[in-house]
Design a protein around this motif. Structure first.
Motif, mmCIF file in Angstrom:
data_model
loop_
_atom_site.group_PDB
_atom_site.id
_atom_site.type_symbol
_atom_site.label_atom_id
_atom_site.label_comp_id
_atom_site.label_asym_id
_atom_site.label_seq_id
_atom_site.Cartn_x
_atom_site.Cartn_y
_atom_site.Cartn_z
ATOM 1 N N TRP A 167 0.824 -1.203 0.000
ATOM 2 C CA TRP A 167 0.000 0.000 0.000
ATOM 3 C C TRP A 167 0.862 1.258 0.000
ATOM 4 C CZ3 TRP A 167 -1.102 -3.803 3.893
ATOM 5 C CH2 TRP A 167 -2.221 -4.597 3.611
ATOM 6 N N MET A 168 2.046 1.176 0.615
ATOM 7 C CA MET A 168 2.918 2.346 0.728
ATOM 8 C C MET A 168 4.178 2.134 -0.096
ATOM 9 S SD MET A 168 2.581 3.536 4.731
ATOM 10 C CE MET A 168 3.008 1.955 5.451
ATOM 11 N N SER A 169 4.564 3.184 -0.827
ATOM 12 C CA SER A 169 5.787 3.121 -1.628
ATOM 13 C C SER A 169 6.987 3.429 -0.749
ATOM 14 C CB SER A 169 5.713 4.135 -2.773
ATOM 15 O OG SER A 169 4.616 3.867 -3.605
ATOM 16 N N ASP A 170 8.167 3.045 -1.241
ATOM 17 C CA ASP A 170 9.374 3.345 -0.479
ATOM 18 C C ASP A 170 9.673 4.835 -0.565
ATOM 19 O OD1 ASP A 170 11.497 2.882 1.131
ATOM 20 O OD2 ASP A 170 12.447 1.392 -0.166
ATOM 21 N N ARG A 171 10.472 5.318 0.370
ATOM 22 C CA ARG A 171 10.801 6.738 0.424
ATOM 23 C C ARG A 171 11.924 7.071 -0.562
ATOM 24 N NH1 ARG A 171 10.334 6.566 6.986
ATOM 25 N NH2 ARG A 171 8.072 6.828 7.087
ATOM 26 N N ARG A 172 11.953 8.310 -0.937
ATOM 27 C CA ARG A 172 12.896 8.736 -1.965
ATOM 28 C C ARG A 172 14.344 8.693 -1.488
ATOM 29 N NH1 ARG A 172 13.286 11.882 -6.558
ATOM 30 N NH2 ARG A 172 15.091 13.292 -6.676
ATOM 31 N N TYR A 173 14.584 9.204 -0.262
ATOM 32 C CA TYR A 173 15.955 9.365 0.192
ATOM 33 C C TYR A 173 16.420 8.118 0.941
ATOM 34 C CZ TYR A 173 14.828 14.126 -1.056
ATOM 35 O OH TYR A 173 14.422 15.233 -1.742
ATOM 36 N N THR A 174 17.636 7.728 0.654
ATOM 37 C CA THR A 174 18.163 6.474 1.183
ATOM 38 C C THR A 174 18.050 6.393 2.688
ATOM 39 O OG1 THR A 174 19.723 6.350 -0.662
ATOM 40 C CG2 THR A 174 20.193 4.975 1.281
ATOM 41 N N ASP A 175 18.406 7.458 3.376
ATOM 42 C CA ASP A 175 18.391 7.429 4.840
ATOM 43 C C ASP A 175 16.969 7.385 5.421
ATOM 44 O OD1 ASP A 175 21.105 7.418 4.862
ATOM 45 O OD2 ASP A 175 21.350 9.531 5.415
ATOM 46 N N ASN A 176 15.981 7.694 4.606
ATOM 47 C CA ASN A 176 14.592 7.646 5.067
ATOM 48 C C ASN A 176 13.891 6.335 4.731
ATOM 49 O OD1 ASN A 176 14.767 10.247 6.010
ATOM 50 N ND2 ASN A 176 13.885 11.176 4.162
ATOM 51 N N ARG A 177 14.564 5.506 3.976
ATOM 52 C CA ARG A 177 13.890 4.295 3.512
ATOM 53 C C ARG A 177 13.686 3.310 4.646
ATOM 54 N NH1 ARG A 177 17.116 3.708 -2.267
ATOM 55 N NH2 ARG A 177 16.091 5.497 -3.243
ATOM 56 N N ARG A 178 12.561 2.608 4.563
ATOM 57 C CA ARG A 178 12.187 1.649 5.599
ATOM 58 C C ARG A 178 12.893 0.327 5.314
ATOM 59 N NH1 ARG A 178 7.513 4.111 3.532
ATOM 60 N NH2 ARG A 178 6.370 5.426 4.996
ATOM 61 N N THR A 179 13.951 0.099 5.992
ATOM 62 C CA THR A 179 14.670 -1.167 5.843
ATOM 63 C C THR A 179 14.803 -1.802 7.210
ATOM 64 O OG1 THR A 179 16.803 -0.063 6.085
ATOM 65 C CG2 THR A 179 15.973 -0.357 3.838
#
Length: 523
Positions: free
Chosen positions: A399-411
């Motif tokens: 439902w949710m796309s990944d975030r644009r900036y690497t440090d904000n990405r949900r990993t």
């Protein structure tokens, strides 16, 4: 004991000489016009004049951000019967009247019996393809408590607390209350005892505690409605009677029958809550039975039943009265476990996103799971609890796309030790006479995520009920799933109650404006 004479009309303000008057502290009724908590928001009457606590649809969670889902169990069934009342009258129920978990848990499913009373629950998990989204899966978690034959349950000390105020002077209120409680009277045992307390402008005892069904029914027959509603005073008196006839090791419970329209008396909500919690901790529980329409205070009745470690049912017909107060009496009254909490931890190696369907007002903080001071739901003999999650397998569009900036990405960092587990289910509970919780743990096999099969049998029916509830709530994540799709998913329903569910989907469909396409993904 003989029934005491009382005139339950126009005022009860001057309770007649044969009636007991409450003593001690005055406990107030809650003012549910104001918010219980900042989170709950305002509880105001909807267009029908009825009061429902606002509940936003459960949000989607990223496993990397919030890997753990925690909630208290819910065995209430009021929402389903109330929704049925609206639909059979040709009206769409208010969104906040639809609590999807109560609709799911209205029905029984084919979960195995637990093998050991020391661990009083069986835990069942299964996974299927989502019927409305090709990218997601459905995870069902089912609990079943051990059954206790009616003849083997402990003696019960019951107090019927009946609202006889003017607002109850409707065919679907006091007359149905009298019929419903007469049904219960027919099922009491020789060791059981029942007293009857009423309230309108004031409160009084109509029947001293007795084991004679004929006396109980005769006392109920005398009741008539009129006057204002001193609900807090009635509760105080009912607790006093319950304490007087307390059965150690037995069931000690008040059954409050009302439309919830408390409108006189001291209005300090906290005092009422303190009373209910104190009596609950001393072993006297509270069940609420809702009746009628137009001024139904659903919010209040659900809240005080939760505080009182009881359950909340809505009675809309003689059939429902029989189901709640006859067929389900043993499980409703006899608690096999208290403060039951469920916690599901998802493994980010296999699941990236999830949402819990329903349980919006049962959510707990993660740290509350291990805190034995935090109150949660109780489960009676034979009760079942079902929770349904919709999950997004790792690597699949969610439902949710990944975030644009690497440090904000949900990993999330994964551990090889957990490979092979889709999730880990924990169940925490206390035995009825215990203060320290016990723990049951079950892994969920990740290989089940490979399934492409739609839900089958019991799981299909539970998923259909979940979809129906969410559709009534306006859940946009169901896509184009239509009522006909829900009926196909439910399958050839057996038994009166499941067949009735099919009829309710037809009523809901008949009341909507047809759209260009009602097809969901289900085939």
């Amino acid at each position: 004991m003989k029934s005491k004479t009382i005139l339950c009309c126009v005022a009860l303000a001057a309770v007649t000489a044969g009636c007991s008057k409450p003593g001690g502290n005055n406990y107030s009724t809650p003012s549910y016009e104001a918010s219980d908590t900042a989170e709950a928001g305002l509880v105001t009457p909807d267009a029908s004049g009825e009061k429902y606590k606002p509940n936003a649809i459960s949000p989607v969670h990223m496993v990397a951000d919030a890997p753990v889902s925690t909630f208290a169990v819910d065995v209430d069934t009021a929402a389903y019967a109330n929704v049925r009342r609206f639909l059979t009258q040709g009206r769409k129920p208010p969104v906040d009247a639809v609590r999807t978990e109560e609709m799911i848990n209205y029905f029984r499913y084919d979960y195995p019996l637990p093998s050991d009373r020391e661990a009083p629950f069986s835990v069942t998990t299964d996974v299927a393809q989502s019927p409305w989204n090709q990218e997601t899966k459905i995870l069902r978690i089912g609990l079943r408590g051990y059954d206790l034959p009616y003849a083997r349950r402990p003696a019960a000390n019951l107090v019927f607390l009946v609202d006889v105020s003017g607002s109850m002077d409707e065919p679907d209120k006091l007359p149905l209350v009298k019929s419903a409680l007469s049904t219960l009277a027919d099922n009491i045992g020789r060791e059981d005892r029942v007293a009857i307390v009423v309230y309108a402008g004031a409160a009084g005892v109509v029947l001293d505690s007795t084991s004679d069904p004929s006396e109980i029914k005769a006392a109920l027959d005398t009741l008539s409605a009129g006057g204002s509603t001193a609900g807090g005073e009635g509760l105080q008196l009912a607790y006093s009677i319950a304490r007087e006839h307390f059965i150690k090791g037995g069931v000690n419970r008040i059954l409050l029958a009302t439309d919830g329209d408390f409108n006189v008396g001291i209005t300090d909500q906290k005092e009422l809550e303190t009373l209910i919690e104190h009596e609950r901790d001393d072993g006297i529980t509270l069940t609420t039975l809702g009746f009628g329409q137009g001024n139904l205070n659903d919010s209040m009745m659900e809240s005080i039943a939760d505080l009182g470690n009881g359950n909340y049912a809505y009675i809309d017909s003689a059939m429902e009265a029989k189901k709640v107060l006859s067929e389900e009496l043993a499980s409703t009254l006899f608690t096999i476990a208290k403060d039951v909490k469920v916690q599901v931890e998802f493994n980010p190696a296999y699941v990236s996103q999830y949402r819990l369907i329903g349980y919006e007002n049962r959510a707990l903080a993660e740290q509350d799971f291990d805190n034995d001071k935090v109150d949660a739901g109780d489960i009676g003999a034979g009760h079942q609890v079902t929770a349904i999650y919709e999950v997004v397998p790792a690597g699949t569009k969610g439902w949710m796309s990944d975030r644009r900036y690497t440090d904000n990405r949900r990993t999330a960092q994964t551990s090889g030790r957990q490979d092979g587990e889709l999730a880990f289910v924990r169940l925490r509970y206390k035995l009825p006479d215990g203060d320290t919780s016990r723990l049951i743990e079950r892994p969920v096999d990740a290989r089940q995520l490979a399934t492409h099969s739609l839900p089958q049998g019991d799981m299909a029916f539970a998923t259909a009920v979940a979809a129906f509830g969410q559709k009534l709530r306006g859940d946009t994540r169901l896509g184009d799933l239509g009522y006909a799709d829900i009926r196909r998913l439910a399958g050839n329903a057996d038994g009166y109650w499941r067949q009735e569910f099919i009829k309710l989907t037809e009523l809901a469909e008949a009341g909507q404006v047809p759209a260009a396409s009602r097809r969901g993904w289900i085939g």
